[in-house]
Design a protein around this motif. Structure first.
Motif, PDB file in Angstrom:
ATOM      1  N   VAL A 139       0.877  -1.299  -0.701  1.00 56.91           N
ATOM      2  CA  VAL A 139       0.072   0.283  -0.408  1.00 56.91           C
ATOM      3  C   VAL A 139       0.770   1.026   0.243  1.00 56.91           C
ATOM      4  N   LYS A 140       2.019   0.838  -0.341  1.00 55.46           N
ATOM      5  CA  LYS A 140       3.022   2.362  -0.767  1.00 55.46           C
ATOM      6  C   LYS A 140       3.257   3.365   0.806  1.00 55.46           C
ATOM      7  N   LEU A 141       3.179   2.896   1.907  1.00 53.54           N
ATOM      8  CA  LEU A 141       3.581   3.187   2.995  1.00 53.54           C
ATOM      9  C   LEU A 141       4.982   3.618   3.963  1.00 53.54           C
ATOM     10  N   ASN A 142       5.350   2.856   3.211  1.00 54.44           N
ATOM     11  CA  ASN A 142       7.072   1.740   3.831  1.00 54.44           C
ATOM     12  C   ASN A 142       7.254   3.745   5.084  1.00 54.44           C
ATOM     13  N   GLY A 143       8.023   3.055   5.557  1.00 53.05           N
ATOM     14  CA  GLY A 143       8.614   4.619   6.407  1.00 53.05           C
ATOM     15  C   GLY A 143       7.220   4.862   7.443  1.00 53.05           C
ATOM     16  N   PHE A 144       5.948   4.879   7.654  1.00 56.72           N
ATOM     17  CA  PHE A 144       5.320   5.072   7.939  1.00 56.72           C
ATOM     18  C   PHE A 144       4.715   4.236   9.196  1.00 56.72           C
ATOM     19  N   ALA A 145       5.400   3.617   9.772  1.00 57.11           N
ATOM     20  CA  ALA A 145       4.775   2.298  10.390  1.00 57.11           C
ATOM     21  C   ALA A 145       4.811   2.855  12.009  1.00 57.11           C
ATOM     22  N   ALA A 146       5.606   3.771  12.118  1.00 57.24           N
ATOM     23  CA  ALA A 146       5.679   4.595  13.541  1.00 57.24           C
ATOM     24  C   ALA A 146       4.622   5.021  14.310  1.00 57.24           C
ATOM     25  N   ARG A 147       3.793   5.731  12.417  1.00 51.64           N
ATOM     26  CA  ARG A 147       2.890   6.570  13.027  1.00 51.64           C
ATOM     27  C   ARG A 147       2.179   6.327  13.323  1.00 51.64           C
ATOM     28  N   LYS A 148       1.339   7.477  14.463  1.00 57.69           N
ATOM     29  CA  LYS A 148       0.451   7.250  14.842  1.00 57.69           C
ATOM     30  C   LYS A 148      -1.213   7.795  13.902  1.00 57.69           C
ATOM     31  N   PRO A 149      -2.147   7.237  13.669  1.00 54.75           N
ATOM     32  CA  PRO A 149      -3.005   7.928  13.099  1.00 54.75           C
ATOM     33  C   PRO A 149      -3.629   9.376  12.641  1.00 54.75           C
ATOM     34  N   ASN A 150      -3.705   9.920  13.893  1.00 53.65           N
ATOM     35  CA  ASN A 150      -3.632  10.327  14.115  1.00 53.65           C
ATOM     36  C   ASN A 150      -2.760  12.192  12.790  1.00 53.65           C
ATOM     37  N   GLN A 151      -1.577  11.022  12.525  1.00 52.50           N
ATOM     38  CA  GLN A 151      -0.139  11.681  12.246  1.00 52.50           C
ATOM     39  C   GLN A 151      -0.177  11.292  10.592  1.00 52.50           C
ATOM     40  N   LEU A 152      -1.435  10.623  10.269  1.00 53.13           N
ATOM     41  CA  LEU A 152      -2.064  10.567   8.268  1.00 53.13           C
ATOM     42  C   LEU A 152      -2.516  11.587   7.371  1.00 53.13           C
ATOM     43  N   SER A 153      -2.394  11.405   6.360  1.00 55.77           N
ATOM     44  CA  SER A 153      -3.245  12.344   5.935  1.00 55.77           C
ATOM     45  C   SER A 153      -4.528  11.196   5.088  1.00 55.77           C
ATOM     46  N   GLY A 154      -5.597  12.093   5.159  1.00 54.66           N
ATOM     47  CA  GLY A 154      -6.912  10.803   4.734  1.00 54.66           C
ATOM     48  C   GLY A 154      -6.277   9.446   3.652  1.00 54.66           C
TER      49      GLY A 154
END
Ligand SMILES: Nc1ncnc2c1ncn2[C@@H]1O[C@H](COP(=O)(O)OP(=O)(O)O)[C@@H](O)[C@H]1O
Ligand SMILES: [Mg+2]
Lengths: 379, 314
Positions: A139-154
């Motif tokens: 899903v092309k989200l490498n590097g986002f593993a440690a983020r919380k949902p509220n730190q992501l865009s829609g």
């Protein structure tokens, strides 16, 4: 699979001979006296991307929630891979669901969210780690593993939700308005990604949407729902070209409807006398119905030719004046008023940048369409 | 509804006055609680602080002044003996530890009882939910003292519970329940239950049902969903509720005085005794100051942790 079907259907991984993977048999769901889903029967095969299309409140989500086990059918039967799902709680079903709200756990990182389903299965930690990593790259989200949902865009949240629902490799993935929360441009891009992922994994998708363009783009087959009933099922082009009811014709795309009565009904042609159109509408195929029966003729705007000169090659022609012109870039839409007062919409591709004999407001024009361009639906 | 003219005039006058000293709108909103805190917390705290550093005396009021002006010499006496005395006599330490223990155990049981109640109220259909919330706050309509007295009627030797137990043949002799730590626990749990239920309810009612369904969909049984989703997401409510119960419970005086036995040692009673039985205001003040500091530490640690948490997830 034969050559001919491969031509008409671009994506058709379905083997219609095999028993359907998902069988919905006469499912009804009542909330009190209100019937949310009304006697729906539907077979879906392995590997299909099936869209349930319908207006708000038509019962799409309720049907999906019965498949995932969150609602119990009032009557009827659901079989997945031949197994009756009655009494099977959601946590024991082989389905996974992607929620309209995404429902990402706010207190967990992206990684924990995606791993959640595997942890519950007791998958060894090392395997969880590799599968989560694989899913993140899918899903092309490498590097986002440690983020919380509220730190992501829609859009990123949407992909986490998709990853989380796919990690258990479900045989059947249920998606409730998966792109509903995205803006138009992102939605169009994501549609193709979704198709690619579905084809890569070969998972059967059932997607709920209220957006007819989305349903057309995504699905190998689709079902149109209205008032809890499944009114028509078919491939997108079948539903568009051969709507079986006035409702479906009007719901999918735009359409001109002429009311009339059957005047002639032969083997290879039929004529519908229509006061609306001020003429007898010629069809190059026979229809089912009795002479004199009231019917409606549906003609899509792009199937009508518009011009200033007569059209002798077409069996259906009529005249009118241009009331309105809407320029949409790739095409122009004309609203033409017939002598009967009926307003017809006609669309035309803008092949030339600024044609010299362009049709504008107030022009007298001729409209014409082929005998195969229209369909007759019950009035 | 229009306010009565006199009140409106008074309010207007107050607002004009506030404006004259440079306070408007926003400033006023901040100033009012600030003034409140200064008048009702900071000043009394300073008074008690000053008392705790003075010496007991047989006089009216029963302590020596902090500052003296004699023959052109200003002498300031800061008497730390009160605090040293607290450290010396194990009675005080025991009372602090015992209070903290009783408060902690009561808080735990309050949480245990309140959580399922709050959960059920939050999950109840709309119309029933309002009724249930009403019932939770209903006890506040009668005096707290009266309600604690009512428990005496339940717990005493020939009280309701013992009569029932004997009538059922479960015991022959009446059980001694009143004037025990057990009665104190009952009193605290009973009294503070609403303070636990309300913040728990507030977080649980906001909990999106989709999270629970998503968890079930991913293969979690209801108990697992509770542990991994519901409980962590309701943690702010748990913390708030525990604070609201633990802090006042540590300094509780009325409940141990009415329901506890002579050996129920709580800091509130010690404080009372120092003030009114011994009339040793300086030591009593020192007891109060230490209690405040002891309670302040966990609050600060917690606030620090919460701030860090919020900082990490903006
Ligand atoms: N739990 C419920 N209780 C009562 N009515 C419901 C419930 N869930 C859905 N409905 C009703 O059923 C109808 C279909 O809802 P839904 O399946 O969510 O529609 P949609 O096609 O928009 O997804 C709506 O009219 C809705 O109000
Ligand atoms: Mg819906």
């Amino acid at each position: 699979m034969s050559e001919t079907t491969a031509q008409t259907e671009i994506r058709s991984p379905t083997d219609p001979e095999s028993p359907p993977f998902l069988q919905i048999r006469n499912i009804t769901k009542r909330f009190g006296a209100f019937v949310a889903v009304d006697n729906v029967s539907l077979d879906i095969h392995q590997g299909e991307l099936f869209c349930l299309l319908g207006g708000s409140g038509s019962g799409k989500s309720t049907l999906l929630r019965m498949l995932s086990g969150f609602e119990t059918p009032s009557s009827g039967q659901i079989l997945i891979a031949g197994k009756d799902q009655a009494g099977v709680p959601p946590y024991k079903r082989d389905t996974n669901m992607m929620f309209q709200s995404y429902a990402l756990f706010p207190h967990m990182t992206v990684e924990k969210n995606i791993a959640y389903g595997l942890k519950r299965e007791g998958v060894p930690r090392a395997e969880i780690a590799t599968r989560v990593t694989d899913m993140l790259s899918l899903v092309k989200l490498n590097g986002f593993a440690a983020r919380k949902p509220n730190q992501l865009s829609g859009g990123q949240r949407q992909r986490v939700a998709l990853a989380r629902s796919l990690i258990k490799r479900p045989k059947l993935l249920l998606l409730d308005e998966p792109l509903g929360a995205l803006d138009k441009k992102l939605r169009e891009e994501t549609q193709f990604e979704l198709i690619k992922i579905q084809e890569t994994l070969g998972v059967t998708f059932v997607v709920v949407t209220h957006d007819q363009e989305e349903a057309m783009t995504l699905s190998t087959r689709m079902g149109v729902m209205a008032d809890g009933k499944l009114v028509q099922v078919g491939a997108p082009h079948e539903i568009y070209e051969y709507p079986r009811s006035r409702f479906v014709a009007e719901f999918i795309g735009s359409v001109n409807i002429f009311e009339g009565r059957i005047e002639q009904d032969g083997e290879d042609h039929a004529v519908i006398g229509s006061p609306d159109a001020g003429m007898g509408i010629y069809l190059s195929h026979g229809i089912t119905g009795t002479l004199g029966q009231e019917v409606a003729v549906a003609v899509r705007p792009e199937k009508i030719r518009i011009g200033k000169s007569p059209m002798e090659d077409l069996p259906n022609t009529t005249q009118g004046t241009v009331d309105e012109v809407a320029y949409m870039g790739n095409l122009s839409v004309f609203h033409v008023r017939l002598e009967t007062g009926k307003i017809i919409s006609v669309s035309q591709s803008n092949l030339v940048r600024s044609p010299e004999d362009a049709i504008t407001w107030g022009d007298r024009v001729t409209l014409g369409w082929d005998g195969a361009a229209s369909v007759v639906v019950p009035s | 509804m229009t306010p009565p003219p006199l009140l409106a005039q008074g309010l207007q006058g107050f607002l004009n006055g506030a404006r004259r000293i440079g306070l408007t709108g926003r400033g006023l909103v901040i100033a009012i609680p600030l003034v409140w805190l200064i008048v009702f917390f900071l000043i009394p705290f300073l008074v008690v602080g000053k008392l705790s550093l003075s010496e007991a005396a047989i006089a009216l009021p029963p302590y020596s002044p902090l500052m003296e002006w004699i023959d052109g010499v200003l002498s300031i006496h800061l008497n730390f003996n009160n605090f040293l005395f607290l450290a010396d006599d194990s009675l005080y330490l025991n009372a602090y530890v015992e209070s903290a223990k009783i408060a902690a155990v009561s808080t735990f049981f309050t949480l245990l009882i309140a959580y399922p109640m709050a959960y059920m109220i939050a999950r109840a259909p709309d119309h029933r939910r309002h009724l249930l919330l009403m019932l939770v706050v209903l006890p506040f309509w009668t005096s707290f003292l009266l309600r604690v007295y009512a428990w005496i009627g339940f717990l005493k030797g020939n009280g309701v519970i013992n009569t029932l137990l004997i009538w059922l043949g479960i015991t022959q002799e009446p059980l001694r329940m009143l004037q025990t730590d057990f009665a104190v626990y009952i009193g605290i749990v009973y009294t503070y239950l609403p303070f636990m239920i309300l913040p728990l309810y507030a977080t649980l009612v906001k909990l999106d049902k989709d999270y629970l369904e998503a968890s079930a969909d991913l293969g979690a049984r209801p108990a697992m969903t509770f542990l991994t989703v519901t409980l962590p997401l309701s943690l702010p409510g748990v913390i708030a509720g525990c604070m609201l119960v633990f802090i006042p419970a540590v300094g509780e005086y009325v409940i141990p005085a009415l329901l506890g036995g002579p050996d129920t040692l709580m800091i509130g009673r010690v404080l009372w005794n120092e003030f009114f039985a011994n009339r040793d205001w300086p030591v009593a003040s020192a007891v109060a100051i230490v209690m405040l500091v002891v309670l302040l530490v966990p609050i600060m640690v917690l606030r620090r942790a919460q701030a860090a948490e919020e900082g990490a997830t903006p």
